[in-house]
Design a protein around this motif. Structure first.
Motif, PDB file in Angstrom:
ATOM      1  N   ILE A  62       0.882  -1.166   0.000  1.00 53.05           N
ATOM      2  CA  ILE A  62       0.000   0.000   0.000  1.00 53.05           C
ATOM      3  C   ILE A  62       0.917   1.212   0.000  1.00 53.05           C
ATOM      4  CG2 ILE A  62      -1.835   1.228   1.230  1.00 53.05           C
ATOM      5  CD1 ILE A  62      -2.649  -1.623   0.354  1.00 53.05           C
ATOM      6  N   GLU A  81       0.240  -5.054   3.438  1.00 53.81           N
ATOM      7  CA  GLU A  81      -1.015  -5.552   4.000  1.00 53.81           C
ATOM      8  C   GLU A  81      -1.315  -6.930   3.449  1.00 53.81           C
ATOM      9  OE1 GLU A  81      -4.881  -3.593   4.163  1.00 53.81           O
ATOM     10  OE2 GLU A  81      -3.852  -1.795   4.845  1.00 53.81           O
ATOM     11  N   ARG A  84      -6.639  -9.460   0.248  1.00 56.53           N
ATOM     12  CA  ARG A  84      -8.061  -9.722   0.480  1.00 56.53           C
ATOM     13  C   ARG A  84      -8.598 -10.368  -0.789  1.00 56.53           C
ATOM     14  NH1 ARG A  84     -10.175  -4.480   3.895  1.00 56.53           N
ATOM     15  NH2 ARG A  84      -8.470  -4.550   5.393  1.00 56.53           N
ATOM     16  N   TYR A  87     -10.538  -8.792  -3.968  1.00 53.44           N
ATOM     17  CA  TYR A  87     -10.441  -7.338  -3.891  1.00 53.44           C
ATOM     18  C   TYR A  87      -9.100  -6.867  -4.422  1.00 53.44           C
ATOM     19  CZ  TYR A  87     -14.554  -7.260  -0.881  1.00 53.44           C
ATOM     20  OH  TYR A  87     -15.820  -7.380  -0.393  1.00 53.44           O
ATOM     21  N   ARG A  88      -9.067  -5.606  -4.820  1.00 56.45           N
ATOM     22  CA  ARG A  88      -7.807  -4.967  -5.193  1.00 56.45           C
ATOM     23  C   ARG A  88      -7.739  -3.636  -4.449  1.00 56.45           C
ATOM     24  NH1 ARG A  88      -7.336  -0.765  -8.398  1.00 56.45           N
ATOM     25  NH2 ARG A  88      -9.159   0.080  -9.429  1.00 56.45           N
ATOM     26  N   TRP A  89      -6.529  -3.131  -4.248  1.00 62.67           N
ATOM     27  CA  TRP A  89      -6.336  -1.882  -3.524  1.00 62.67           C
ATOM     28  C   TRP A  89      -6.460  -0.711  -4.493  1.00 62.67           C
ATOM     29  CZ3 TRP A  89      -6.605   0.173   1.011  1.00 62.67           C
ATOM     30  CH2 TRP A  89      -6.063   1.435   1.243  1.00 62.67           C
ATOM     31  N   PRO A  91      -5.623   3.097  -4.614  1.00 67.51           N
ATOM     32  CA  PRO A  91      -4.788   3.997  -3.811  1.00 67.51           C
ATOM     33  C   PRO A  91      -5.449   5.335  -3.480  1.00 67.51           C
ATOM     34  CG  PRO A  91      -3.984   3.883  -6.062  1.00 67.51           C
ATOM     35  CD  PRO A  91      -5.108   2.908  -5.960  1.00 67.51           C
ATOM     36  N   GLY A 106      -7.626   5.827   0.147  1.00 63.13           N
ATOM     37  CA  GLY A 106      -7.459   4.516  -0.468  1.00 63.13           C
ATOM     38  C   GLY A 106      -8.419   3.523   0.171  1.00 63.13           C
ATOM     39  N   HIS A 107      -8.740   2.478  -0.580  1.00 64.65           N
ATOM     40  CA  HIS A 107      -9.682   1.492  -0.071  1.00 64.65           C
ATOM     41  C   HIS A 107      -9.597   0.202  -0.888  1.00 64.65           C
ATOM     42  CE1 HIS A 107     -11.694   3.699  -3.299  1.00 64.65           C
ATOM     43  NE2 HIS A 107     -12.332   2.572  -3.554  1.00 64.65           N
ATOM     44  N   TRP A 108     -10.112  -0.856  -0.322  1.00 74.72           N
ATOM     45  CA  TRP A 108     -10.199  -2.129  -1.026  1.00 74.72           C
ATOM     46  C   TRP A 108     -11.500  -2.144  -1.810  1.00 74.72           C
ATOM     47  CZ3 TRP A 108      -6.243  -5.432  -1.244  1.00 74.72           C
ATOM     48  CH2 TRP A 108      -5.245  -5.337  -0.259  1.00 74.72           C
TER      49      TRP A 108
END
Length: 111
Positions: A62, A81, A84, A87-89, A91, A106-108
């Protein structure tokens, strides 16, 4: 006499419990950015980060970003991290708006 000793012990236990709990503070994780404020100053270019070896196979890097705190941009370093599945990150991103810049955290997100 027996009641007096028992009451004294209960009072002492209650006092010690209060003292112990007085030092407890419940706080969320530190958040160096404010994700709703429009900022007049554009963020600086991203810093170059040294990305070490992942702590385990499949971990996701991340990347760091410029947060906003105390009326100025502050660098928040990247970190590894656990993945998941599914899921993808996405940014952190500063987006230009009519009155300035707004940080989108940023979020999943699902693939």
């Amino acid at each position: 006499m027996r009641n007096h000793v028992r009451n004294t012990r209960l009072a002492a236990i209650g006092l010690l419990t209060c003292i112990a709990l007085a030092g407890c503070v419940v706080a969320g994780p530190p958040s160096p950015y404010y994700a709703g404020e429009v900022v007049a100053v554009a963020p600086p270019p991203p810093r170059e980060e040294v990305i070490g070896v992942a702590p385990a196979f499949g971990y996701v890097w991340i990347g760091g970003y410029w947060g906003w705190a105390g009326g100025r941009h502050e660098w928040v370093g990247g970190h590894w991290e656990a993945p998941r599945p599914g899921y993808r990150w996405a940014p952190h991103a500063w987006v230009r708006e009519e009155r300035g810049w707004r940080l989108h955290p940023g979020h999943w997100e699902r693939h």
